[in-house]
Motif scaffolding. Structure first.
Motif, short mmCIF file in Angstrom:
data_model
loop_
_atom_site.label_atom_id
_atom_site.label_comp_id
_atom_site.label_asym_id
_atom_site.label_seq_id
_atom_site.Cartn_x
_atom_site.Cartn_y
_atom_site.Cartn_z
N PRO A 1 -9.11 2.91 -5.56
CA PRO A 1 -10.40 2.81 -6.26
C PRO A 1 -10.19 2.66 -7.76
O PRO A 1 -9.11 2.96 -8.27
CB PRO A 1 -11.09 4.14 -5.91
N PRO A 2 -11.20 2.20 -8.51
CA PRO A 2 -11.08 2.14 -9.96
C PRO A 2 -11.02 3.55 -10.55
O PRO A 2 -11.40 4.51 -9.87
CB PRO A 2 -12.37 1.41 -10.38
N PRO A 3 -10.54 3.70 -11.78
CA PRO A 3 -10.10 2.63 -12.69
C PRO A 3 -8.70 2.14 -12.36
O PRO A 3 -8.01 2.74 -11.55
CB PRO A 3 -10.12 3.34 -14.05
N GLY A 4 -8.32 1.06 -12.99
CA GLY A 4 -7.00 0.50 -12.75
C GLY A 4 -7.08 -0.65 -11.76
O GLY A 4 -8.09 -0.86 -11.11
N PRO A 5 -5.99 -1.41 -11.67
CA PRO A 5 -5.98 -2.57 -10.76
C PRO A 5 -6.03 -2.15 -9.31
O PRO A 5 -5.59 -1.05 -8.94
CB PRO A 5 -4.65 -3.25 -11.10
N SER A 6 -6.59 -2.99 -8.49
CA SER A 6 -6.59 -2.78 -7.05
C SER A 6 -6.55 -4.15 -6.39
O SER A 6 -7.36 -5.02 -6.73
CB SER A 6 -7.83 -2.02 -6.60
N PRO A 7 -5.61 -4.37 -5.49
CA PRO A 7 -4.59 -3.44 -4.98
C PRO A 7 -3.49 -3.15 -6.02
O PRO A 7 -3.34 -3.87 -7.00
CB PRO A 7 -4.00 -4.19 -3.78
N ARG A 8 -2.73 -2.09 -5.72
CA ARG A 8 -1.61 -1.71 -6.56
C ARG A 8 -0.31 -1.85 -5.77
O ARG A 8 -0.26 -1.51 -4.60
CB ARG A 8 -1.77 -0.25 -7.05
N TRP A 9 0.73 -2.32 -6.46
CA TRP A 9 2.01 -2.55 -5.82
C TRP A 9 3.04 -1.52 -6.26
O TRP A 9 3.05 -1.08 -7.41
CB TRP A 9 2.52 -3.96 -6.14
N TYR A 10 3.91 -1.17 -5.32
CA TYR A 10 4.95 -0.17 -5.56
C TYR A 10 6.25 -0.65 -4.91
O TYR A 10 6.24 -1.46 -3.99
CB TYR A 10 4.58 1.19 -4.94
N ILE A 11 7.35 -0.10 -5.39
CA ILE A 11 8.64 -0.26 -4.75
C ILE A 11 9.09 1.11 -4.26
O ILE A 11 8.90 2.12 -4.94
CB ILE A 11 9.69 -0.90 -5.70
N LEU A 12 9.61 1.16 -3.04
CA LEU A 12 10.02 2.42 -2.45
C LEU A 12 11.38 2.83 -3.01
O LEU A 12 12.36 2.09 -2.87
CB LEU A 12 10.10 2.29 -0.93
N ARG A 13 11.44 4.00 -3.66
CA ARG A 13 12.70 4.52 -4.17
C ARG A 13 13.23 5.54 -3.17
O ARG A 13 12.61 6.57 -2.93
CB ARG A 13 12.51 5.17 -5.54
N ARG A 14 14.35 5.23 -2.56
CA ARG A 14 14.93 6.08 -1.53
C ARG A 14 16.05 6.92 -2.13
O ARG A 14 16.92 6.43 -2.83
CB ARG A 14 15.46 5.23 -0.37
N ARG A 15 16.00 8.21 -1.83
CA ARG A 15 17.03 9.13 -2.27
C ARG A 15 17.63 9.82 -1.06
O ARG A 15 17.18 9.65 0.06
CB ARG A 15 16.44 10.16 -3.25
N GLU A 16 18.66 10.65 -1.29
CA GLU A 16 19.33 11.32 -0.17
C GLU A 16 18.40 12.29 0.54
O GLU A 16 18.44 12.42 1.76
CB GLU A 16 20.58 12.05 -0.66
N THR A 17 17.56 12.97 -0.20
CA THR A 17 16.71 14.00 0.41
C THR A 17 15.23 13.65 0.42
O THR A 17 14.46 14.32 1.11
CB THR A 17 16.90 15.34 -0.33
N SER A 18 14.82 12.64 -0.31
CA SER A 18 13.40 12.31 -0.36
C SER A 18 13.22 10.87 -0.83
O SER A 18 14.16 10.22 -1.28
CB SER A 18 12.65 13.26 -1.31
N SER A 19 11.99 10.39 -0.73
CA SER A 19 11.64 9.05 -1.21
C SER A 19 10.30 9.13 -1.91
O SER A 19 9.49 10.04 -1.66
CB SER A 19 11.55 8.06 -0.05
N ASP A 20 10.04 8.18 -2.81
CA ASP A 20 8.74 8.11 -3.46
C ASP A 20 8.44 6.67 -3.83
O ASP A 20 9.28 5.77 -3.69
CB ASP A 20 8.67 9.03 -4.70
N LEU A 21 7.21 6.42 -4.26
CA LEU A 21 6.76 5.08 -4.63
C LEU A 21 6.73 4.95 -6.14
O LEU A 21 6.11 5.78 -6.83
CB LEU A 21 5.38 4.80 -4.04
#
Length: 412
Positions: free
Chosen positions: A81-101
């Motif tokens: 939802p606003p504010p900000g652009p929509s849709p929003r793009w992310y790259i998945l950052r993978r780590r040994e114990t967790s991941s985030d966008l």
């Protein structure tokens, strides 16, 4: 005369001359950078504008390809939802114990729903979709080497919820408009051409294309019919021919599909992940498509079955309810929340990535699980093993505007 041993070991206290990758020619600097994982490029870009220029150079991708240093990265598109652009793009950052966008540049003019997404080489094409409830012919390209967007020539017709696939480097788009037609895009010539007319016996009236994939150089479309049955049809570019595919009953009612290795996988409305042989796509009677449950994923099933209504907008709900009124009493028509569970399957090398979201109190959590798959016994059973699970994005407080739209794996 020889010096005493202690004098031989004496070190020069002066510091060594400082070295910088920027002090060498660009060609050499790019070779150094090709040895650095792309997950560390963001940190390099923060150092200086010169580093950003090197990291964003298309030549870096070419060198990494020649050296066999390319890596698979997963991109995720989320409606917000606003504010900000929509849709929003992310790259998945993978780590040994967790991941985030990690957010990357988004495109304010991208359609908010129902686009078709394909990967060609280092780029993600976003094709058509709905903008303020109307289909568009716009096509955009995300350069995954530089994370920059550009618009490419538009389709000849506006399309939404179309099937799309890549064969021999060309993009084929099927359906998604009232003319039930198709067209192809050649990235080399930057031109669109129409496909041969769609045969009457395969007309799509009353069907909703919700997925597509490529098998044996054919682009398959998966359609949900008004009676809850999934059916498939295909276009073969090499034969320039349309064909009828198989059907699957509403039991399980697949919403998202992907191909991993030699098998096809789908997820049903109750959170069950199924598999089948690719040959099951081809038309046969009377048994239809035969799918089997992937074993070993019971711990995910409850959470997946709760991931539903947040994945589509009020317009889709309204359209489906109108269908239900027209066909009431003719078929057993499922509720829209049963028809469209909110989960996305993505191929990730030999494994599968699964994105889904669920309410936890007043928070929306978008999670990602990596699943390895093993065919066992005489080949009649596939078991899944959950390699990792992470909450990659949390929305607090919960907002119905959030929705995972697309995910794609790109080799860069």
């Amino acid at each position: 005369m020889l010096s005493p041993p202690h004098e031989k070991m004496k070190l020069d206290p002066s510091p060594p001359p400082s070295l910088s990758i920027l002090s060498v020619p660009n060609e050499v600097a790019l070779e150094y950078l090709s040895l650095v994982s792309r997950s560390d490029h963001a940190a390099l870009c923060a150092v200086s504008r010169s580093y950003r220029s090197l990291v964003g150079s298309p030549h870096l991708y070419e060198i990494r390809s020649l050296m066999g240093r390319t890596e698979t990265y997963v991109y995720v598109c989320i409606r917000a939802p606003p504010p900000g652009p929509s849709p929003r793009w992310y790259i998945l950052r993978r780590r040994e114990t967790s991941s985030d966008l990690i957010p990357i540049p988004s495109l304010p003019s991208q359609a908010q729903e129902s686009s078709s997404v394909v990967v060609v080489d280092w780029g993600i094409y976003v094709i058509g979709g709905l903008t303020k409830g109307k289909a568009t012919s716009d096509v955009f390209l995300l350069d995954c080497r530089t994370h920059k967007w550009r618009q490419v020539p538009s389709m000849r017709l506006a399309r939404a919820n179309a099937a799309a696939g890549v064969v021999d480097g060309k993009i084929y788009v099927l359906g998604g408009c009232k003319f039930d037609s198709g067209e192809l895009f050649d990235p080399k010539t930057q031109t669109w051409d129409s496909l041969k007319p769609f045969p009457e016996e395969l007309e799509l009236h009353g069907r909703y294309i919700h997925d597509s994939f490529v098998r044996d150089q054919k682009v398959y479309a998966v359609c949900g019919k008004i009676d809850g049955t999934d059916t498939t049809f295909y276009y073969s570019p090499r034969e320039d021919n349309w064909g009828r595919g198989n059907s699957r009953s509403s039991l399980g009612n697949a919403r998202d599909w992907c191909r991993v290795g030699d098998l096809l996988y789908s997820i049903s409305r109750d959170g069950t992940i199924y598999w089948c042989e690719p040959e099951e796509l081809d038309w046969r009677e009377p048994e239809g498509m035969v799918t089997k449950e992937v074993k070993g994923l019971d711990s995910l099933k409850k959470s997946l079955s709760c991931s539903r209504l947040i994945f589509f907008d009020h317009q889709n709900v309204h359209l489906w309810e109108q269908f239900r009124k027209v066909y009431n009493g003719t078929f057993r028509i499922p509720e829209v929340m049963d028809l469209l569970p909110g989960a996305r399957l993505t191929t990730f090398g030999p494994n599968m990535l699964l994105f889904w979201s669920v309410l936890v109190g007043d928070r929306l959590q978008i999670s990602c699980a990596e699943i390895s798959l093993e065919r066992q016994g005489q080949g009649d059973e596939v078991r899944g093993n959950i390699e990792s699970t992470s909450v990659v994005l949390t929305v607090d407080p919960f907002d119905y505007g959030y929705k995972v739209l697309y995910s794609a794996s790109v080799l860069v």
